[in-house]
Structure formats: C-alpha cells, structure tokens
Enzyme design. Structure first.
Site, PDB file in Angstrom:
ATOM      1  N   ASN A   8       0.773  -1.242   0.086  1.00  0.00           N
ATOM      2  CA  ASN A   8      -0.094  -0.059   0.043  1.00  0.00           C
ATOM      3  C   ASN A   8       0.958   1.230   0.065  1.00  0.00           C
ATOM      4  O   ASN A   8       1.505   1.444   1.074  1.00  0.00           O
ATOM      5  CB  ASN A   8      -0.940   0.155   1.361  1.00  0.00           C
ATOM      6  CG  ASN A   8      -1.813   0.971   1.189  1.00  0.00           C
ATOM      7  OD1 ASN A   8      -1.973   1.988   0.604  1.00  0.00           O
ATOM      8  ND2 ASN A   8      -2.696   0.930   2.288  1.00  0.00           N
ATOM      9  N   ARG A  73      -2.498  -2.147  -3.237  1.00  0.00           N
ATOM     10  CA  ARG A  73      -3.840  -1.309  -3.042  1.00  0.00           C
ATOM     11  C   ARG A  73      -4.016  -0.254  -4.057  1.00  0.00           C
ATOM     12  O   ARG A  73      -2.893   0.667  -3.891  1.00  0.00           O
ATOM     13  CB  ARG A  73      -3.986  -0.927  -1.760  1.00  0.00           C
ATOM     14  CG  ARG A  73      -5.311  -0.044  -1.448  1.00  0.00           C
ATOM     15  CD  ARG A  73      -5.255   0.580  -0.122  1.00  0.00           C
ATOM     16  NE  ARG A  73      -6.482   1.382   0.172  1.00  0.00           N
ATOM     17  CZ  ARG A  73      -6.356   2.519   0.912  1.00  0.00           C
ATOM     18  NH1 ARG A  73      -5.560   2.876   1.452  1.00  0.00           N
ATOM     19  NH2 ARG A  73      -7.603   3.152   0.992  1.00  0.00           N
ATOM     20  N   HIS A 162     -12.640   2.861   0.308  1.00  0.00           N
ATOM     21  CA  HIS A 162     -12.640   1.906   1.264  1.00  0.00           C
ATOM     22  C   HIS A 162     -13.537   0.733   0.949  1.00  0.00           C
ATOM     23  O   HIS A 162     -13.977  -0.011   1.872  1.00  0.00           O
ATOM     24  CB  HIS A 162     -13.227   2.557   2.512  1.00  0.00           C
ATOM     25  CG  HIS A 162     -12.479   3.752   3.175  1.00  0.00           C
ATOM     26  ND1 HIS A 162     -12.652   4.888   3.835  1.00  0.00           N
ATOM     27  CD2 HIS A 162     -11.064   3.798   3.181  1.00  0.00           C
ATOM     28  CE1 HIS A 162     -11.922   5.609   4.158  1.00  0.00           C
ATOM     29  NE2 HIS A 162     -10.760   5.035   3.895  1.00  0.00           N
ATOM     30  N   ARG A 223      -9.646  15.986   6.343  1.00  0.00           N
ATOM     31  CA  ARG A 223     -10.516  16.042   5.160  1.00  0.00           C
ATOM     32  C   ARG A 223     -11.847  16.454   5.575  1.00  0.00           C
ATOM     33  O   ARG A 223     -12.519  16.275   6.649  1.00  0.00           O
ATOM     34  CB  ARG A 223     -10.622  15.114   4.396  1.00  0.00           C
ATOM     35  CG  ARG A 223      -9.572  14.439   3.202  1.00  0.00           C
ATOM     36  CD  ARG A 223      -9.562  13.273   2.615  1.00  0.00           C
ATOM     37  NE  ARG A 223      -8.772  12.442   3.063  1.00  0.00           N
ATOM     38  CZ  ARG A 223      -8.919  11.240   2.927  1.00  0.00           C
ATOM     39  NH1 ARG A 223     -10.091  10.542   1.994  1.00  0.00           N
ATOM     40  NH2 ARG A 223      -7.986  10.146   3.348  1.00  0.00           N
ATOM     41  N   GLU A 366      -7.857  -4.956   5.783  1.00  0.00           N
ATOM     42  CA  GLU A 366      -7.724  -4.747   4.255  1.00  0.00           C
ATOM     43  C   GLU A 366      -6.874  -5.480   3.541  1.00  0.00           C
ATOM     44  O   GLU A 366      -6.830  -5.965   2.555  1.00  0.00           O
ATOM     45  CB  GLU A 366      -7.481  -3.293   3.911  1.00  0.00           C
ATOM     46  CG  GLU A 366      -8.781  -2.417   4.247  1.00  0.00           C
ATOM     47  CD  GLU A 366      -8.463  -0.962   4.279  1.00  0.00           C
ATOM     48  OE1 GLU A 366      -8.002  -0.579   5.301  1.00  0.00           O
ATOM     49  OE2 GLU A 366      -8.784  -0.213   3.477  1.00  0.00           O
TER      50      GLU A 366
END
Ligand code: AMP
Length: 379
Positions: A8, A73, A162, A223, A366
């Site tokens: 990732n 990813r 996600h 964010r 993940e």
C-alpha cells in the site's frame, strides 16, 4: 504455505504485509516512512528494498515465503477498472490517465507497482481497487445531479472508496451473526483517518458517503467531507485562492484537524477534558455528521439489521460510538454502554441482545481482503 505480499504505497510511505490468504494469518507487516524526506529513504524503490531487508531480518526470505502474488492497493480505478486484475503495461498506462481523479493517491500507487514489478519480475502483480465494491451502486446513488453531458464526458459519478474494508467487514458481520449475507441489511461505519459509511442491502451496497474522490461525506482526520461546492467557488473568486490551495486545504487542513488542531481522537478527548472549545467543536461537528449519515442510511434501508463500527476510531473510541448512537432507541438502536466501554478487542456485539438493530465492532483487515482477492485472481 502460500502467501501474498500486500503493498500500500502512499506519497511518503510504503506499508507492506505478508499474508497467508487461506488461514488469514499475517506473517509480517511493517511500514517504511519518510520516503523522499531528509533522514528517510530517497525513493519508493529504496523503500521497497528496505521492506525486503526488514522482512529478511525477521527471518522471512522472499525465496522461501511461498509468494503467490504481490497485491497492490489502488485507490481509484476510474470508470472501467474495478475487478482485481493482474497488472500489465496497458493497465499502468490506463492508471496514469486516471491520476487526475485521485492526484494524491494514484501516482504513488503506480510508482509502487512499477518498482515492485522491477524487483519481483517473476510474480504476478494484482491491482485491487478501493472503488470495486461500489462499482454497481444504483444510479440514484452514484449520479450527481449536474449537467449529464458534462458528467458523462468527464466520468463524473460517485465511485466510493474503502470498498475493500466495507465488503470485508460486512462479510465478517454476517459470519459473526451466523446469518447469510444475502438476508442482512447493514450499515458499515469505517472511521479511521479517512472515514466513510455505507448502506448494504443483502450484500450489495446501495449507498456510500465518498464520491468522485475520497473527500466527500463524513468529517475525517484532515479532510472536510461534505461542503457546499459554493465554498470552493467563493474562495477561488473572493479570497483569490488557487484550486491547488483549496484542494490542499480541504484535504490536509480541514476535518478534525482543521477545527480542533488535532488528528488523533485520544488527544482530542484530552483537549476537550481540559476545556478546549476548538476541540469540542471539532468533535461535535464530527459526531453530528456521522449521525446524519446513520439516519439517512436507516431511511434508505428501511429495515436495518446491523450497524458495524470499524477502523482506528470505530474500533477503539467508545465515546464516538456512544455519541453516534445515543438516544436512538425509538429507531431500534439500544447500545449496551457496559459492552461498549469494555476495552475488548476482536469482533464483538455492543448492543443489548434484545436490541432490534444489532451493533457490532469488527476490526477491518484490508491486507487480508487484498490477499484473498489476489489468490482468487491468480488461482
Ligand atoms: P486508521 O486510519 O484506521 O489507522 O485510524 C487512525 C486513527 O484512529 C487515529 O488517527 C486515531 O484518531 C484513531 N485511534 C487509534 N487508536 C485509538 C484509540 N485507542 N482511541 C481513539 N482513537 C484511536
């Protein structure tokens, strides 16, 4: 033993994990940070070599790990890439054309893929997209109500992100409850530094909070989540901010940090306890937005069976969970404060057994989900 190396890549960090997809066992993981920084490694190639060195020092030699594939990813797959896919040169070219859709996330992922293909040329490299799970959202959820010709020309829709986590956690929830996925209506709240919510009917997502980019929706660590698009236009026109400035502000200096000066919820709670009004406001705005999405998704689903919290904040922060769901007994949500407060780890129920809607905490994984997707693709 067969394993998958999961990578990732961010702009300044590379996370890696070696996972056995069958058993779900994670043999090793780590993170190489400060790529391109003074005192860090110079570039992504050096970062990957550092990861290999770290693995070797821990006794995991690439030759003896039984590696089946390398899983990457990738945040944005654009309109056409969504299934986990073995990477080839054409795909890299396509991914490069998509970089404007995810300027912060896709370019480092592409670099990571290129470097990894060079260093591990004999293994299949599989791209696993964060957008995959939400590819088939109903049109009513995926379309923005803007000029449809403009939207079509520029591939503007709500893609959702996600996805790997929302899919994994919703499957885990079904397993935990011993109920077929197909007969469950679920809300999944992935609350980490990035945060997103999804409504999932019988295993198929019917809405999610992130949109064209991972900026829409919930308030996040740095964010903003939802803002009136008029704010952007106003800042551009009136305050003379460039689009780059505005983008950076919305991505890096907004959210919990923008309001409260802090990104970590543990610190935020300490500041609130010490009477810090900014931290209080940041927390209140965060929870307010979260409740709004939960309420919206309860209405979309009509009949909800389970609400699941996951990721750093969702798995660990009992106060956020309590404040997100307090007072909702009339809607069928009866949180057991004692279970919610327990510092337990692992998948667990935090609602009363008699609560019409079950509330769960389920750790996301993940890396495992990516490893399993890879194993499926390469066979
Ligand atoms: P993630 O992106 O899933 O790794 O989540 C990272 C975020 O989780 C951090 O920025 C913290 O705000 C939050 N977090 C991690 N551990 C805890 C904890 N024990 N209590 C509250 N928040 C936590």
């Amino acid at each position: 033993m067969t394993t998958v190396l999961v990578l990732n890549c961010g702009s300044s960090s590379l996370k890696y994990a070696v996972v056995e997809p069958d058993s779900g066992r994670q043999l090793a993981d780590g993170i190489v940070e400060r790529i391109g920084d003074d005192g860090g490694v110079p570039d992504h190639e050096a970062a990957l070599r550092t990861a290999f060195d770290e693995l070797a020092r821990a006794g995991h030699h690439l030759e003896t790990l039984g590696l089946l594939a390398v899983g990457h990813r990738v945040v944005h797959g654009g309109p056409d890439l969504y299934q986990p896919t073995v990477v080839d040169d054409d795909m890299i070219e396509t991914l490069k054309t998509l970089s404007p859709l995810a300027p912060l996330h896709n370019p480092p992922a592409i670099t990571g893929i290129e470097v990894a293909r060079e260093l591990l040329p004999d293994l299949p490299h599989v791209a696993v997209f964060d957008t995959a799970f939400f590819h088939d959202l109903p049109d009513s959820a995926s379309a923005y109500a803007i000029d449809r010709d403009v939207a079509a020309q520029w591939h503007i829709r709500r893609y959702g992100f996600h996805g790997t986590s929302h899919q994994f956690v919703s499957q885990q929830a079904a397993e935990f409850l011993g109920t077929p996925l197909a007969s469950l209506n679920q809300i999944v709240l992935h609350l980490g530094n990035g945060a997103s919510a999804s409504a999932i009917a019988g295993g198929r997502p019917i809405d999610t909070s992130m949109g064209l980019t991972p900026m829409e929706g919930l308030v996040m660590g740095t964010r903003s989540g939802d803002v009136d698009p008029g704010v952007l236009v106003y800042l551009w026109r009136r305050a003379g901010m460039s689009m780059e400035d505005i983008e950076t502000m919305l991505n890096k200096r907004s959210g919990v940090r923008g309001l409260g000066g802090q990104i970590d919820f543990r610190e935020l709670h300490r500041m609130i306890d010490a009477g810090d009004d900014d931290a209080r406001l940041a927390y209140d705005v965060y929870v307010h937005r979260l409740r709004k999405y939960i309420g919206g998704y309860l209405a979309l689903l009509g009949n909800t069976d389970v609400i699941t919290f996951t990721a750093g904040v969702g798995e660990n922060d009992a106060l956020v969970r309590r404040d997100a769901l307090s007072g909702l007994a009339p809607l069928g949500i009866e949180l057991d404060e004692h279970l919610n407060d327990s510092p337990a780890r692992g998948a667990r129920r935090i609602s009363f057994e008699t609560s019409p809607i079950t509330v769960l905490v389920i750790p996301t994984d993940e890396e495992l989900a990516i490893a399993r997707a890879c194993a499926e693709v390469v066979g």
